[in-house]
Design a protein around this motif. Structure first.
Motif, PDB file in Angstrom:
ATOM      1  N   LEU A  50       2.229 -16.246   9.254  1.00 32.34           N
ATOM      2  CA  LEU A  50       2.723 -14.914   9.600  1.00 32.34           C
ATOM      3  C   LEU A  50       1.904 -13.801   8.947  1.00 32.34           C
ATOM      4  CD1 LEU A  50       6.561 -15.591   9.349  1.00 32.34           C
ATOM      5  CD2 LEU A  50       5.248 -15.183  11.437  1.00 32.34           C
ATOM      6  N   ILE A  51       1.075 -14.165   7.982  1.00 35.85           N
ATOM      7  CA  ILE A  51       0.266 -13.151   7.282  1.00 35.85           C
ATOM      8  C   ILE A  51      -0.707 -12.485   8.244  1.00 35.85           C
ATOM      9  CG2 ILE A  51      -1.487 -12.786   5.501  1.00 35.85           C
ATOM     10  CD1 ILE A  51      -0.161 -15.013   3.883  1.00 35.85           C
ATOM     11  N   PHE A  52      -1.373 -13.277   9.063  1.00 32.11           N
ATOM     12  CA  PHE A  52      -2.402 -12.710   9.936  1.00 32.11           C
ATOM     13  C   PHE A  52      -1.828 -11.777  11.002  1.00 32.11           C
ATOM     14  CE2 PHE A  52      -6.473 -12.628  12.140  1.00 32.11           C
ATOM     15  CZ  PHE A  52      -7.336 -12.656  11.055  1.00 32.11           C
ATOM     16  N   PRO A  53      -0.697 -12.107  11.652  1.00 36.96           N
ATOM     17  CA  PRO A  53      -0.092 -11.131  12.561  1.00 36.96           C
ATOM     18  C   PRO A  53       0.261  -9.817  11.866  1.00 36.96           C
ATOM     19  CG  PRO A  53       0.817 -13.287  12.981  1.00 36.96           C
ATOM     20  CD  PRO A  53      -0.026 -13.419  11.748  1.00 36.96           C
ATOM     21  N   ALA A  54       0.711  -9.906  10.600  1.00 33.47           N
ATOM     22  CA  ALA A  54       1.029  -8.687   9.849  1.00 33.47           C
ATOM     23  C   ALA A  54      -0.228  -7.862   9.608  1.00 33.47           C
ATOM     24  CB  ALA A  54       1.689  -9.047   8.520  1.00 33.47           C
ATOM     25  N   VAL A  55      -1.316  -8.541   9.258  1.00 30.26           N
ATOM     26  CA  VAL A  55      -2.593  -7.840   9.044  1.00 30.26           C
ATOM     27  C   VAL A  55      -3.061  -7.187  10.339  1.00 30.26           C
ATOM     28  CG1 VAL A  55      -5.037  -8.176   8.496  1.00 30.26           C
ATOM     29  CG2 VAL A  55      -3.280  -9.312   7.125  1.00 30.26           C
ATOM     30  N   THR A  56      -2.864  -7.868  11.461  1.00 24.08           N
ATOM     31  CA  THR A  56      -3.256  -7.320  12.762  1.00 24.08           C
ATOM     32  C   THR A  56      -2.504  -6.027  13.059  1.00 24.08           C
ATOM     33  OG1 THR A  56      -3.665  -9.564  13.582  1.00 24.08           O
ATOM     34  CG2 THR A  56      -3.466  -7.821  15.232  1.00 24.08           C
ATOM     35  N   ILE A  57      -1.220  -6.023  12.805  1.00 25.15           N
ATOM     36  CA  ILE A  57      -0.419  -4.817  13.048  1.00 25.15           C
ATOM     37  C   ILE A  57      -0.846  -3.687  12.118  1.00 25.15           C
ATOM     38  CG2 ILE A  57       1.908  -3.843  12.889  1.00 25.15           C
ATOM     39  CD1 ILE A  57       2.962  -6.587  13.796  1.00 25.15           C
ATOM     40  N   ILE A  58      -1.096  -4.002  10.858  1.00 27.01           N
ATOM     41  CA  ILE A  58      -1.539  -2.983   9.897  1.00 27.01           C
ATOM     42  C   ILE A  58      -2.871  -2.384  10.328  1.00 27.01           C
ATOM     43  CG2 ILE A  58      -2.350  -2.610   7.531  1.00 27.01           C
ATOM     44  CD1 ILE A  58      -0.257  -4.713   6.661  1.00 27.01           C
ATOM     45  N   PHE A  59      -3.793  -3.240  10.772  1.00 26.15           N
ATOM     46  CA  PHE A  59      -5.091  -2.747  11.251  1.00 26.15           C
ATOM     47  C   PHE A  59      -4.898  -1.806  12.439  1.00 26.15           C
ATOM     48  CE2 PHE A  59      -8.574  -3.090  14.308  1.00 26.15           C
ATOM     49  CZ  PHE A  59      -9.651  -2.688  13.528  1.00 26.15           C
ATOM     50  N   GLY A  60      -4.032  -2.188  13.370  1.00 28.61           N
ATOM     51  CA  GLY A  60      -3.761  -1.339  14.525  1.00 28.61           C
ATOM     52  C   GLY A  60      -3.211   0.015  14.118  1.00 28.61           C
ATOM     53  N   LEU A  61      -2.302   0.018  13.155  1.00 26.01           N
ATOM     54  CA  LEU A  61      -1.726   1.275  12.685  1.00 26.01           C
ATOM     55  C   LEU A  61      -2.779   2.157  12.019  1.00 26.01           C
ATOM     56  CD1 LEU A  61       1.664  -0.020  11.212  1.00 26.01           C
ATOM     57  CD2 LEU A  61       1.320   1.277  13.332  1.00 26.01           C
ATOM     58  N   ILE A  62      -3.694   1.531  11.284  1.00 29.66           N
ATOM     59  CA  ILE A  62      -4.773   2.290  10.645  1.00 29.66           C
ATOM     60  C   ILE A  62      -5.659   2.948  11.697  1.00 29.66           C
ATOM     61  CG2 ILE A  62      -6.900   2.084   9.274  1.00 29.66           C
ATOM     62  CD1 ILE A  62      -5.459  -0.074   7.624  1.00 29.66           C
ATOM     63  N   MET A  63      -6.023   2.195  12.745  1.00 29.22           N
ATOM     64  CA  MET A  63      -6.851   2.748  13.813  1.00 29.22           C
ATOM     65  C   MET A  63      -6.146   3.892  14.528  1.00 29.22           C
ATOM     66  SD  MET A  63      -9.759   1.252  13.743  1.00 29.22           S
ATOM     67  CE  MET A  63     -10.476   1.759  15.308  1.00 29.22           C
TER      68      MET A  63
END
Length: 215
Positions: A50-63
């Motif tokens: 579940l860590i990687f999906p969380a990182v994906t969402i965080i990256f999207g929010l940063i962009m």
């Protein structure tokens, strides 16, 4: 911009439901870390996926956050951020799927898999560079992508000249990376990737310096 934004949010959130669904089928212990030689060095709980999906969402929010703060010279910041984000989010999705497969088969050696993580990531990055290289001559100034140095952003002329040169350089670099990933795996692929980038980077920077001196 409606379709690109839909794609952006789709790739931003897709890994989470896919991973949640996959948890039902994954073993309790999964390979959680690999060394540079693609050998598993640690086993962990399947919930670590579940860590990687969380990182994906965080990256999207940063962009999305970056897209909202252009300076006065950056008229197409949001568009550039969304399109760039789509490709990187796609890479995040591909890596998520790759590791879910690795976890499912409990792979102890990534070199034994039909494609290793270096080939997957660097191959996709090479394709990204080819696509971006073809678009760079049309890019306006932005804070996200392009051949961006203090010299290339000196004025509109140096920016246009730099993006034209950088676009050609990016396409050549992308082709080399894709070929590299077709014929090498593991550390050879990793160091080959570094070599290609370290060769192209100073050439691009030097060109922007010369363009700024001339124009």
């Amino acid at each position: 911009m409606k379709i690109p934004k839909i794609l952006f949010y789709f790739f931003m959130f897709l890994p989470l439901p896919v991973t949640l669904a996959a948890l039902v089928f994954l073993p309790e212990q999964i390979p959680a870390h690999f060394d540079m030689d693609n050998q598993v060095t640690r086993w962990g709980s399947k919930y670590e996926t579940l860590i990687f999906p969380a990182v994906t969402i965080i990256f999207g929010l940063i962009m999305l956050g970056i897209s909202k703060f252009p300076d006065n010279r950056e008229s197409n910041q949001e568009k550039v951020c969304i399109i760039t984000g789509i490709f990187f989010l796609f890479i995040f999705n591909a890596v998520t799927g790759y590791f879910l497969y690795i976890d499912f088969i409990k792979a102890e050696d990534l070199s034994a898999v039909f494609i290793d993580i270096y080939q997957l990531v660097f191959g996709l990055f090479g394709i990204f560079m080819i696509v971006i290289g073809s678009l760079m001559p049309k890019l306006g100034m932005n804070s996200v992508i392009g051949l961006r140095t203090q010299w290339s952003m000196k004025n509109e002329t140096t920016w246009e000249k730099s993006q034209r040169f950088g676009g050609i350089s990016s396409i050549i670099t992308g082709i080399l990376l894709v070929l590299l990933c077709c014929f090498t795996k593991g550390l050879a692929c990793f160091f080959g990737y570094l070599g290609v980038l370290l060769l192209s980077l100073p050439i691009n920077i030097f060109y922007t310096y010369k363009a700024a001196k001339k124009y």
